[in-house]
Every structure is written in structure tokens, then in C-alpha cells.
Design an enzyme around this catalytic site. Structure first.
Site, PDB file in Angstrom:
ATOM      1  N   ASP A   9      57.533  37.724  67.272  1.00 21.02           N
ATOM      2  CA  ASP A   9      57.631  38.684  68.490  1.00 21.02           C
ATOM      3  C   ASP A   9      57.318  37.750  69.702  1.00 21.02           C
ATOM      4  OD1 ASP A   9      57.504  42.120  69.222  1.00 21.02           O
ATOM      5  OD2 ASP A   9      58.183  40.522  70.332  1.00 21.02           O
ATOM      6  N   ASP A 107      64.528  38.802  70.660  1.00 21.06           N
ATOM      7  CA  ASP A 107      62.934  38.121  70.590  1.00 21.06           C
ATOM      8  C   ASP A 107      62.343  38.389  69.346  1.00 21.06           C
ATOM      9  OD1 ASP A 107      62.114  40.654  71.065  1.00 21.06           O
ATOM     10  OD2 ASP A 107      60.508  40.065  72.349  1.00 21.06           O
ATOM     11  N   GLU A 108      62.793  38.831  68.337  1.00 21.48           N
ATOM     12  CA  GLU A 108      61.892  39.217  67.249  1.00 21.48           C
ATOM     13  C   GLU A 108      62.918  38.760  65.863  1.00 21.48           C
ATOM     14  OE1 GLU A 108      60.739  43.165  65.714  1.00 21.48           O
ATOM     15  OE2 GLU A 108      61.286  43.574  67.864  1.00 21.48           O
TER      16      GLU A 108
END
Ligand code: TTP
Ligand code: MG
Length: 364
Positions: A9, A107-108
Site C-alpha cells: 500500500d 495504490d494497493e
């Protein structure tokens, strides 16, 4: 073999990307907002850690954020096109480290590393360190990584230490790691479920894990009760869904910053061989070949060419890419720090091999 999953993350993603783009923001509170009419209407998308100290967080109305802001706080409109581009590049790096790769949001992502790390958590930790370093070198971004025996544990581990964290939770530690956390931190538990759990005197994940199963069934029904208790006991069999790869790339840092054509072409040759080996293993051929260049100024450039016949052979990929590099260097005075080769626009080569074939090479 012991299963190992990594969850990655990125830290305060939109804000961090803006801080890389504009280094003068580095020491200031930065708020990225979804502006509707002006910078006072809409909501906060994210805030950097300095702004979080002022009580500014995702989803807060921008008007409230302005009330909490100091004079030097910078408000920026979200530039999603740009964040998506950066995300694509980071995800391509992360994907290289997994036997399977699944991105969850901008973003993960999860990667499965069981086979690659031979079920060894020590190896997974080293792999995660290399991956973090690679993301840092390529994009100057930090991320937080969790390592666990399944998706649930990995995700909760990545949350445990932010920013720039690396948290390893071994299988025998997983229950103890989850137990003290409050119920809403458990995957799948939203505010409603949390309220019901509290009404039944369950405050922590440990309370759910230890609850009399019949008590949970009475409240939530058989299926949900079982799911909740399994998650609370760190049991989670969800797989990391291999996403269809739309491209394969290999990027490396040059031994020295350079703009020497011969040096660059010899590295391209090596990268092309690696990419083509994996194209063959995946049973695909590509029609578009891209030269990726990152300058010492951290600017990123790509130059692509689509060829008439799809291919997976090193000579064609290396030659096309070298031509692109040569043209690029003639047009630009950039000194290069990292270069890459990408093949995309796939067609099946009919070799019939599985797209799940694990990738054996690491980005260096
Ligand atoms: P998150 O990973 O939830 O948050 P983050 O990366 O900003 O911060 P953290 O360090 O805690 O991981 O979300 C990723 C991006 O998604 C975030 O940078 C901005 C966007 N986003 C929104 O636009 N609105 C929201 O409400 C949230 C939570 C995120
Ligand atoms: Mg994040």
C-alpha cells in the site's frame, strides 16, 4: 509448502506523488482534494502526514480542512490521469516480484510469493526489501508492506506500520497479532457489523475468535458467522487472482548514469532477452515495443513502435528498442539513470502454455 502473501500500500499516495513532482512541497502540509466548484467545496482525497497532524484526512469536507489548515498548507486539485500513470509504473514493478499479482486499487496490490520464496518468510522479507528499494529508486515513493500467510493477514500487517513500513506476521503469530485490534479493523467488518458485535460485548478481534460459534450464528446466520470467526482466527483462503497481463516489461538501473548509445543498447539486449523469455513462457507475442527511459532528473520517457508481425524474439525486440533509444537520445539531452524494455499489445502465440506460469526473474 507454507503460503506467503504480500500486500503493498503506497503511503499517502496522491500527496506523495505531488511531493515528488514538486519537491518544494516536501516540508509542508499537502492536501489533495476533489474540488467541485473551487478549492473550498468538495472533499479531501488524501493528505500527507504533516497535514494529517492537523487533523486533515481523506473524505473530510474541504471547507473543514481549510479551517484546520496552517498558513503554509498547500491545497492541490487531484490530477488523476497523472496518478494513474505513476500507479501503472509502480504496479509493473510490484507485479515482477510475484508468482501472481492482483491490484486492488490505484495504490494497493497483493502478490503471491509462496513458490518464489519456497515458503520461507525470511526470503519473503528480503524480497519485500528489494521491491521497496526498487519502487524508491524508480519513483522516489515509499510504500508499506505486510507479509502474512494469506491476504487478510498481509493487508492488516501493511496497515500496522505506516509510512514506509515492513511488517512480517508469521503464521504462528497471526492470531495474537489480530487479537488486540478492535472489531472494525477486521476485514469485512463495517460500522453496522461493528455496532452489532459491540452490542454482544465483542470489542476486539480476539473476542470474535474466541466466541462460542452458536452465539455468532444466532446473530449473523451460519455463513456470515463462520466467515467472521475464520477471519478473526486469521483463516482466509481467498486466492491472489492473477490478472491478465497486458504487457511485460523489465526495467533496470544502469551501472552508471549515461547517454552512451553503445552502453544503453547492450543493456537493452539483456532486458529484451529476459522479456522475450517470459513472453515465450506465457505463450504470447507482442505487437508494440517500448523503450522506457528515466533520466537523472527523474523524468520518465517512453518511445513505442508497433510492428507488423507480433513477435517474442530477442533480436527483433532488442533491435526495435535500440532504434527507439537511439532516436530518443538524438532528440533529447537527458542523461539516463534507468532504462527498460516493454512488450505489449499481446496476441496468443498458440503455444498453449499457461498464463499462470510463474515468473522467475527479479527486477534488479
Ligand atoms: P489510501 O491508500 O486509502 O490512502 P493513502 O494512500 O492516501 O494513505 P495511506 O498512507 O494511509 O495509505 O488511498 C489511496 C488513494 O486513493 C489516496 O491517495 C487518494 C485516493 N482516495 C480518495 O480519493 N478518497 C478517499 O476517500 C480515499 C480513502 C482515498
Ligand atoms: Mg495508500
Amino acid at each position: 509448502m507454507q503460503r506467503i502473501v504480500l500486500h503493498v500500500d503506497l503511503d499517502s499516495f496522491y500527496a506523495q506523488v505531488e511531493m515528488v513532482r514538486q519537491p518544494e512541497l516536501q516540508d509542508k502540509p499537502v492536501v489533495v482534494g476533489m474540488f467541485s466548484r473551487d478549492e473550498y467545496s468538495g472533499a479531501v482525497a488524501t493528505a500527507n502526514y504533516k497535514a494529517r497532524e492537523l487533523g486533515i484526512r481523506s473524505a473530510l469536507p474541504l471547507r473543514t480542512a481549510h479551517e484546520r489548515a496552517t498558513e503554509d498548507t498547500v491545497f492541490l486539485p487531484a490530477d488523476k490521469t497523472y496518478y494513474n500513470e505513476v500507479s501503472d509504473r509502480v504496479m509493473a514493478i510490484i507485479a515482477e516480484y510475484g508468482d501472481a499479482f492482483e491490484s486492488i486499487s490505484v495504490d494497493e496490490a497483493y502478490i503471491e510469493v509462496t513458490e518464489r520464496c519456497e515458503g520461507n518468510f525470511q526470503k519473503a522479507q528480503l524480497l519485500a526489501q528489494r521491491m521497496k528499494q526498487d519502487i524508491w529508486q524508480a519513483e522516489a515513493l515509499t510504500c508499506s508492506v505486510g507479509i502474512g500467510s494469506n491476504k487478510l493477514v498481509a493487508k492488516m500487517a501493511s496497515d500496522a506500520d505506516k509510512p514506509d513500513g515492513l511488517t512480517v506476521v508469521r503464521p504462528e503469530e497471526a492470531q495474537a497479532f489480530l487479537a488486540p485490534l478492535s472489531v472494525e479493523e477486521l476485514y469485512s467488518v463495517g460500522p453496522k457489523t461493528a455496532t452489532v458485535l459491540r452490542e454482544h460485548n465483542m470489542e476486539t478481534i480476539g473476542d470474535i475468535a474466541a466466541a462460542e460459534p452458536q452465539r455468532l450464528v444466532h446473530v449473523f446466520g451460519q455463513n456470515r458467522a463462520q466467515e467472521l470467526q475464520q477471519f478473526a482466527q486469521a483463516i482466509d483462503e481467498r486466492v491472489v487472482a492473477q490478472q491478465d497481463k497486458k504487457q511485460l516489461s523489465r526495467i533496470t538501473t544502469l551501472a552508471e548514469d549515461t547517454r552512451d548509445v553503445a552502453t544503453i543498447c547492450s543493456v537493452i539486449e539483456r532486458l529484451a532477452a529476459d522479456v522475450c523469455e517470459r513472453l515465450v513462457a506465457h505463450g504470447v507475442q507482442g505487437k508494440t515495443i517500448t523503450f522506457i527511459a528515466m533520466s537523472t532528473e527523474r523524468d520518465a520517457y517512453t518511445r513505442s513502435q508497433t510492428i507488423a508481425q507480433p513477435c517474442a524474439d530477442t533480436t527483433t525486440v532488442a533491435q526495435t528498442c535500440s532504434d527507439l533509444a537511439e532516436t530518443f537520445l538524438a532528440e533529447h539531452d537527458a542523461v539516463l539513470r534507468r532504462i527498460g524494455v516493454r512488450v505489449s499489445h499481446f496476441v496468443s502465440s498458440g503455444a498453449g502454455q499457461s498464463a499462470q506460469t510463474s515468473l522467475s526473474s527479479f527486477a534488479s
